[in-house]
Scaffold this active site. Structure first.
Site, PDB file in Angstrom:
ATOM      1  N   CYS A   1      53.428  61.500  56.768  1.00 49.87           N
ATOM      2  CA  CYS A   1      54.409  61.067  57.838  1.00 49.87           C
ATOM      3  C   CYS A   1      53.495  60.769  59.287  1.00 49.87           C
ATOM      4  CB  CYS A   1      55.387  62.212  57.990  1.00 49.87           C
ATOM      5  SG  CYS A   1      56.525  61.854  59.765  1.00 49.87           S
TER       6      CYS A   1
ATOM      7  N   ASP B   1      55.080  55.751  73.683  1.00 45.46           N
ATOM      8  CA  ASP B   1      55.158  54.663  72.656  1.00 45.46           C
ATOM      9  C   ASP B   1      54.007  53.513  72.718  1.00 45.46           C
ATOM     10  OD1 ASP B   1      57.727  53.660  70.909  1.00 45.46           O
ATOM     11  OD2 ASP B   1      56.138  52.321  70.944  1.00 45.46           O
TER      12      ASP B   1
ATOM     13  N   HIS C   1      58.627  68.826  60.850  1.00 46.45           N
ATOM     14  CA  HIS C   1      59.341  67.368  60.356  1.00 46.45           C
ATOM     15  C   HIS C   1      60.851  67.569  59.826  1.00 46.45           C
ATOM     16  CE1 HIS C   1      59.289  63.405  58.116  1.00 46.45           C
ATOM     17  NE2 HIS C   1      60.168  63.918  57.368  1.00 46.45           N
TER      18      HIS C   1
ATOM     19  N   ASN D   1      67.436  56.098  67.123  1.00 43.06           N
ATOM     20  CA  ASN D   1      67.694  55.204  66.250  1.00 43.06           C
ATOM     21  C   ASN D   1      67.662  56.175  64.831  1.00 43.06           C
ATOM     22  OD1 ASN D   1      67.463  52.747  67.838  1.00 43.06           O
ATOM     23  ND2 ASN D   1      65.291  52.755  67.748  1.00 43.06           N
TER      24      ASN D   1
ATOM     25  N   GLY E   1      68.337  51.103  63.210  1.00 44.17           N
ATOM     26  CA  GLY E   1      67.009  50.550  63.648  1.00 44.17           C
ATOM     27  C   GLY E   1      65.910  51.471  63.588  1.00 44.17           C
TER      28      GLY E   1
ATOM     29  N   HIS F   1      60.781  60.210  61.075  1.00 44.21           N
ATOM     30  CA  HIS F   1      60.501  61.554  61.817  1.00 44.21           C
ATOM     31  C   HIS F   1      61.280  61.612  62.978  1.00 44.21           C
ATOM     32  CE1 HIS F   1      57.603  65.165  62.659  1.00 44.21           C
ATOM     33  NE2 HIS F   1      58.392  64.992  63.738  1.00 44.21           N
TER      34      HIS F   1
ATOM     35  N   HIS G   1      63.093  61.413  66.094  1.00 39.51           N
ATOM     36  CA  HIS G   1      62.529  61.023  67.425  1.00 39.51           C
ATOM     37  C   HIS G   1      63.457  60.450  68.457  1.00 39.51           C
ATOM     38  CE1 HIS G   1      61.745  57.652  65.182  1.00 39.51           C
ATOM     39  NE2 HIS G   1      61.876  56.640  66.152  1.00 39.51           N
TER      40      HIS G   1
HETATM   41  P1  5GP Z   1      62.229  53.634  65.817  1.00 37.83           P
HETATM   42  O1  5GP Z   1      62.357  52.290  65.602  1.00 37.83           O
HETATM   43  O2  5GP Z   1      61.695  54.382  64.286  1.00 37.83           O
HETATM   44  O3  5GP Z   1      63.188  54.293  66.553  1.00 37.83           O
HETATM   45  O4  5GP Z   1      60.672  53.939  66.703  1.00 37.83           O
HETATM   46  C1  5GP Z   1      59.828  53.955  66.242  1.00 37.83           C
HETATM   47  C2  5GP Z   1      58.770  53.837  67.384  1.00 37.83           C
HETATM   48  O5  5GP Z   1      57.426  54.502  67.200  1.00 37.83           O
HETATM   49  C3  5GP Z   1      58.430  52.469  67.838  1.00 37.83           C
HETATM   50  O6  5GP Z   1      58.964  52.273  69.298  1.00 37.83           O
HETATM   51  C4  5GP Z   1      56.970  52.253  67.845  1.00 37.83           C
HETATM   52  O7  5GP Z   1      56.277  51.264  68.644  1.00 37.83           O
HETATM   53  C5  5GP Z   1      56.689  53.745  67.945  1.00 37.83           C
HETATM   54  N1  5GP Z   1      55.237  53.752  67.107  1.00 37.83           N
HETATM   55  C6  5GP Z   1      54.906  53.264  65.804  1.00 37.83           C
HETATM   56  N2  5GP Z   1      53.614  53.704  65.296  1.00 37.83           N
HETATM   57  C7  5GP Z   1      53.215  54.519  66.395  1.00 37.83           C
HETATM   58  C8  5GP Z   1      51.941  54.940  66.704  1.00 37.83           C
HETATM   59  O8  5GP Z   1      51.020  55.215  65.804  1.00 37.83           O
HETATM   60  N3  5GP Z   1      51.800  55.691  67.845  1.00 37.83           N
HETATM   61  C9  5GP Z   1      52.694  55.580  68.899  1.00 37.83           C
HETATM   62  N4  5GP Z   1      52.428  56.248  70.051  1.00 37.83           N
HETATM   63  N5  5GP Z   1      53.962  55.113  68.735  1.00 37.83           N
HETATM   64  C10 5GP Z   1      54.136  54.446  67.666  1.00 37.83           C
HETATM   65 ZN    ZN Z   2      57.049  64.050  60.101  1.00 34.68          ZN
END
Ligand code: 5GP
Ligand code: ZN
Length: 124
Positions: A4, A30, A46, A96, A102, A107, A109
């Site tokens: 994860c 991000d 988690h 999301n 989306g 995990h 967030h």
């Molecule tokens: P989701 O679409 O799942 O709500 O958002 C996931 C977010 O995680 C995205 O905005 C993406 O840019 C961010 N993200 C993905 N991989 C990483 C990473 O390795 N480090 C950081 N800091 N953000 C990440």
């Molecule tokens: Zn996790």
């Protein structure tokens, strides 16, 4: 949780730009920001998605959400009022959940977006 991404970030196995850490939560920038300020608030434990949460998660969810005013103040995106009572600045707070919502990283967030517009891909 093995494999994860955000568990690895929480465990510092993968570097991130951390702006807040406590016993339960990590907040980091991000990697692909959609707004001038784009933070991710995660629990260290988690939890895959908001859909998996139960009333037992209320303290954790409350802790995540109630951190937002401090994060907003620290990043200069808190809602402020002028002498006429008109609001300015502010932020968007988003979770999301699942494919239709989306969600890409499974995990839990919370996104916190702010700063001068326009923001990438967001009209409101
Ligand atoms: P989701 O679409 O799942 O709500 O958002 C996931 C977010 O995680 C995205 O905005 C993406 O840019 C961010 N993200 C993905 N991989 C990483 C990473 O390795 N480090 C950081 N800091 N953000 C990440
Ligand atoms: Zn996790």
């Amino acid at each position: 949780m093995e494999n994860c991404l955000f568990c690895k970030i929480a465990a510092k196995q993968i570097p991130s730009s951390i702006v807040h850490e406590d016993d339960d939560l990590l907040v980091f920038k991000d990697i692909n920001p959609a707004a001038p300020v784009h933070l991710l608030i995660i629990p260290k434990v988690h939890v895959s998605t908001l859909s998996d949460c139960t009333p037992e998660h209320a303290p954790l969810l409350g802790k995540m959400m109630s951190l937002v005013p401090k994060l907003a103040a620290d990043h200069n995106i808190a809602v402020t009022y002028d002498e006429q009572g008109q609001p300015s600045r502010g932020f968007k707070f988003l979770i999301n959940s699942g494919p239709d919502g989306g969600q890409e990283v499974y995990h839990l967030h919370m996104h916190l977006y702010g700063g001068p517009r326009p923001w990438r891909g967001m009209r409101t």
